[in-house]
Design a protein around this motif. Structure first.
Motif, PDB file in Angstrom:
ATOM      1  N   LEU A  55       0.840  -1.198   0.000  1.00 16.30           N
ATOM      2  CA  LEU A  55       0.000   0.000   0.000  1.00 16.30           C
ATOM      3  C   LEU A  55       0.875   1.248   0.000  1.00 16.30           C
ATOM      4  N   THR A  56       0.633   2.156  -0.956  1.00 13.34           N
ATOM      5  CA  THR A  56       1.349   3.432  -1.019  1.00 13.34           C
ATOM      6  C   THR A  56       0.376   4.523  -1.430  1.00 13.34           C
ATOM      7  N   CYS A  57       0.782   5.762  -1.150  1.00  9.45           N
ATOM      8  CA  CYS A  57      -0.010   6.911  -1.577  1.00  9.45           C
ATOM      9  C   CYS A  57       0.938   8.044  -1.945  1.00  9.45           C
ATOM     10  N   VAL A  58       0.793   8.561  -3.156  1.00  5.98           N
ATOM     11  CA  VAL A  58       1.564   9.711  -3.614  1.00  5.98           C
ATOM     12  C   VAL A  58       0.637  10.923  -3.657  1.00  5.98           C
ATOM     13  N   VAL A  59       1.112  12.051  -3.134  1.00  3.30           N
ATOM     14  CA  VAL A  59       0.356  13.300  -3.127  1.00  3.30           C
ATOM     15  C   VAL A  59       0.936  14.245  -4.175  1.00  3.30           C
ATOM     16  N   ASP A  97      -6.492  20.724  -7.679  1.00  5.28           N
ATOM     17  CA  ASP A  97      -5.490  21.269  -6.758  1.00  5.28           C
ATOM     18  C   ASP A  97      -4.703  20.173  -6.046  1.00  5.28           C
ATOM     19  N   LEU A  98      -5.356  19.030  -5.831  1.00  3.91           N
ATOM     20  CA  LEU A  98      -4.723  17.927  -5.110  1.00  3.91           C
ATOM     21  C   LEU A  98      -4.963  16.623  -5.855  1.00  3.91           C
ATOM     22  N   LEU A  99      -3.928  15.795  -5.912  1.00  4.22           N
ATOM     23  CA  LEU A  99      -4.026  14.445  -6.460  1.00  4.22           C
ATOM     24  C   LEU A  99      -3.560  13.459  -5.409  1.00  4.22           C
ATOM     25  N   PHE A 100      -4.344  12.399  -5.210  1.00  6.42           N
ATOM     26  CA  PHE A 100      -3.916  11.278  -4.384  1.00  6.42           C
ATOM     27  C   PHE A 100      -3.889  10.041  -5.268  1.00  6.42           C
ATOM     28  N   HIS A 101      -2.717   9.442  -5.402  1.00  6.32           N
ATOM     29  CA  HIS A 101      -2.551   8.219  -6.194  1.00  6.32           C
ATOM     30  C   HIS A 101      -2.299   7.083  -5.214  1.00  6.32           C
ATOM     31  N   ILE A 102      -3.352   6.312  -4.956  1.00  9.76           N
ATOM     32  CA  ILE A 102      -3.312   5.239  -3.963  1.00  9.76           C
ATOM     33  C   ILE A 102      -3.150   3.908  -4.690  1.00  9.76           C
ATOM     34  N   ARG A 103      -2.191   3.104  -4.250  1.00 13.46           N
ATOM     35  CA  ARG A 103      -1.927   1.814  -4.897  1.00 13.46           C
ATOM     36  C   ARG A 103      -1.778   0.696  -3.874  1.00 13.46           C
ATOM     37  N   SER A 104      -2.258  -0.476  -4.236  1.00 14.47           N
ATOM     38  CA  SER A 104      -2.082  -1.657  -3.396  1.00 14.47           C
ATOM     39  C   SER A 104      -2.465  -2.899  -4.199  1.00 14.47           C
ATOM     40  N   GLU A 105      -1.992  -4.034  -3.728  1.00 16.14           N
ATOM     41  CA  GLU A 105      -2.434  -5.300  -4.309  1.00 16.14           C
ATOM     42  C   GLU A 105      -3.843  -5.651  -3.841  1.00 16.14           C
ATOM     43  N   ARG A 106      -4.319  -4.969  -2.797  1.00 17.15           N
ATOM     44  CA  ARG A 106      -5.646  -5.250  -2.249  1.00 17.15           C
ATOM     45  C   ARG A 106      -6.547  -4.041  -2.383  1.00 17.15           C
ATOM     46  N   SER A 179       8.672  15.285  -8.344  1.00 12.02           N
ATOM     47  CA  SER A 179       8.361  14.824  -9.695  1.00 12.02           C
ATOM     48  C   SER A 179       7.090  15.493 -10.192  1.00 12.02           C
ATOM     49  N   TYR A 180       7.057  15.836 -11.472  1.00 11.87           N
ATOM     50  CA  TYR A 180       5.828  16.328 -12.098  1.00 11.87           C
ATOM     51  C   TYR A 180       4.911  15.137 -12.380  1.00 11.87           C
ATOM     52  N   VAL A 181       3.603  15.371 -12.296  1.00 15.08           N
ATOM     53  CA  VAL A 181       2.620  14.311 -12.538  1.00 15.08           C
ATOM     54  C   VAL A 181       1.528  14.848 -13.464  1.00 15.08           C
ATOM     55  N   VAL A 182       1.219  14.108 -14.506  1.00 19.57           N
ATOM     56  CA  VAL A 182       0.140  14.474 -15.422  1.00 19.57           C
ATOM     57  C   VAL A 182      -0.879  13.344 -15.442  1.00 19.57           C
ATOM     58  N   VAL A 183      -2.162  13.688 -15.305  1.00 26.86           N
ATOM     59  CA  VAL A 183      -3.216  12.672 -15.348  1.00 26.86           C
ATOM     60  C   VAL A 183      -4.259  13.033 -16.406  1.00 26.86           C
ATOM     61  N   GLN A 184      -4.772  12.017 -17.064  1.00 30.26           N
ATOM     62  CA  GLN A 184      -5.890  12.147 -18.004  1.00 30.26           C
ATOM     63  C   GLN A 184      -6.766  10.902 -17.883  1.00 30.26           C
ATOM     64  N   LYS A 185      -8.061  11.113 -17.955  1.00 33.94           N
ATOM     65  CA  LYS A 185      -9.010  10.009 -17.901  1.00 33.94           C
ATOM     66  C   LYS A 185      -9.618   9.829 -19.292  1.00 33.94           C
ATOM     67  N   TYR A 186      -9.359   8.675 -19.903  1.00 35.43           N
ATOM     68  CA  TYR A 186      -9.817   8.395 -21.266  1.00 35.43           C
ATOM     69  C   TYR A 186     -10.978   7.404 -21.253  1.00 35.43           C
ATOM     70  N   PHE A 303       2.543  18.548  -8.990  1.00 36.39           N
ATOM     71  CA  PHE A 303       3.926  18.273  -8.610  1.00 36.39           C
ATOM     72  C   PHE A 303       3.899  17.492  -7.314  1.00 36.39           C
ATOM     73  N   ALA A 304       4.592  16.354  -7.297  1.00 35.62           N
ATOM     74  CA  ALA A 304       4.708  15.529  -6.097  1.00 35.62           C
ATOM     75  C   ALA A 304       5.977  15.936  -5.372  1.00 35.62           C
ATOM     76  N   PRO A 305       5.878  16.694  -4.281  1.00 35.60           N
ATOM     77  CA  PRO A 305       7.080  17.163  -3.582  1.00 35.60           C
ATOM     78  C   PRO A 305       7.806  16.015  -2.897  1.00 35.60           C
ATOM     79  N   SER A 306       9.026  16.296  -2.482  1.00 35.57           N
ATOM     80  CA  SER A 306       9.793  15.279  -1.761  1.00 35.57           C
ATOM     81  C   SER A 306       9.079  14.895  -0.473  1.00 35.57           C
ATOM     82  N   LEU A 307       9.459  13.755   0.070  1.00 37.11           N
ATOM     83  CA  LEU A 307       8.831  13.262   1.290  1.00 37.11           C
ATOM     84  C   LEU A 307       9.074  14.215   2.457  1.00 37.11           C
TER      85      LEU A 307
END
Length: 317
Positions: A55-59, A97-106, A179-186, A303-307
């Motif tokens: 489980l991880t989350c990038v802001v 204004d805010l992006l949360f990218h949540i990932r997990s195997e579950r 890191s810069y982050v770009v999202v698009q929903k197709y 932009f995803a700032p450093s931890l």
């Protein structure tokens, strides 16, 4: 280099993408800063239930909220997603204004992290988009092709492609490790896509469907395949990779099928050049034929700032 957020987690079985706009009051800004600073702890507390579920989350933080939330110099390239309007196809620009990218195997762990975030953020934000993605067979999209083949693989290659370093021209020291982050929903028109033969589909993508073998590029001046238009080189001929973590999403009963595109990059211009080549065409007028079957309905840049910069948001002022 400053420790980065877990942008290089890799493709998981499930993911949740959340995009919010911020309610701009002094109290809401302070509340959001506290929540963002606690993301690593929230993630850790949930992930302890199954440490193997990854489980991880990038802001990510958009340009419109950067000053009020971060109170740090702007990253050199950060700006709103620019609409790209071609002769026939358009890459739309939508709020975020805010992006949360949540990932997990579950899926349940992604759900729980989203639930706790929503509870903590309350009415300080307004939801712009929520998308739940899933891994489809052997990392294929719903068009039936393997996705993310061009991703960098080794840790050093990923870092070179994704992370701001001290050597980057024009970058403030506070951007290092970000890191810069770009999202698009197709959304996909699968009925039209399935009307094509396998050979026609392969010509659009630029790879074989069954075994993911790259096809030769078309001659200069002719219609180029998607894989060619999405390959970006600078003036010296150096190819610049980005890290994609695209995921399928959809609901067969609702007739909805799509791909959530997300790209992490060290240089925002690389993704923007990709958009220009796809939507304007290269050569101009010959847009990416995948856009005849896939339509973007969102487009946002973050932009995803450093931890360390993320955690520092909770410090007393």
């Amino acid at each position: 280099m400053s420790a980065s957020q877990p942008v290089d987690t890799g493709l998981t079985g499930s993911a949740t993408f959340l995009v919010f706009s911020v309610t701009r009051t002094d109290s809401s800004i302070q509340a959001i800063r506290r929540v963002l600073s606690s993301i690593p702890d929230i993630t850790k507390n949930i992930s302890i239930r199954d440490v193997n579920a990854n489980l991880t989350c990038v802001v990510g933080i958009g340009s419109g909220a950067w000053d009020s939330l971060m109170k740090l110099p702007y990253p050199a390239e950060l700006h709103p997603f620019p609409e790209v309007r071609g002769a026939k196809k358009t890459a739309v620009s939508t709020p975020g204004d805010l992006l949360f990218h949540i990932r997990s195997e579950r899926r349940d762990l992604c759900f729980e992290l989203e639930r706790q975030l929503i509870d903590k953020l309350g009415d300080t934000v307004r939801l712009e988009d929520q998308t739940v993605g899933f891994r489809y067979f052997d990392a294929r999209d719903l068009l039936g092709f393997v996705d993310g083949t061009a991703n960098p693989v080794s840790p050093s290659d990923i870092s070179d492609a994704v992370m701001i370093s001290e050597s980057d021209d024009g970058s403030d020291a506070t951007a290092v490790g970000g890191s810069y982050v770009v999202v698009q929903k197709y959304l996909h028109d699968l009925k039209a896509w399935k009307a094509l033969s396998t050979e026609q589909q392969e010509a659009v993508i630029g790879r074989t469907k069954s075994d993911n073998i790259e096809l030769e590029d078309a001659d200069d001046g002719q219609q180029q395949a998607h894989k060619t238009l999405a390959t970006i080189e600078d003036a010296s001929g150096k190819e610049h990779a980005v890290l994609r973590d695209n995921m399928p999403f959809g609901s067969p009963s609702a007739g909805q099928y799509g791909t959530y595109f997300i790209a992490y990059t060290r240089h925002l211009w690389v993704v923007e050049k990709m958009m220009e080549r796809m939507f304007l065409g290269h050569p101009p007028g010959l847009h990416d034929r995948i856009l005849d079957f896939s339509t973007p309905i969102t487009g946002s840049t973050f932009f995803a700032p450093s931890l360390s910069n993320l955690k520092a948001l909770g410090d007393e002022e």
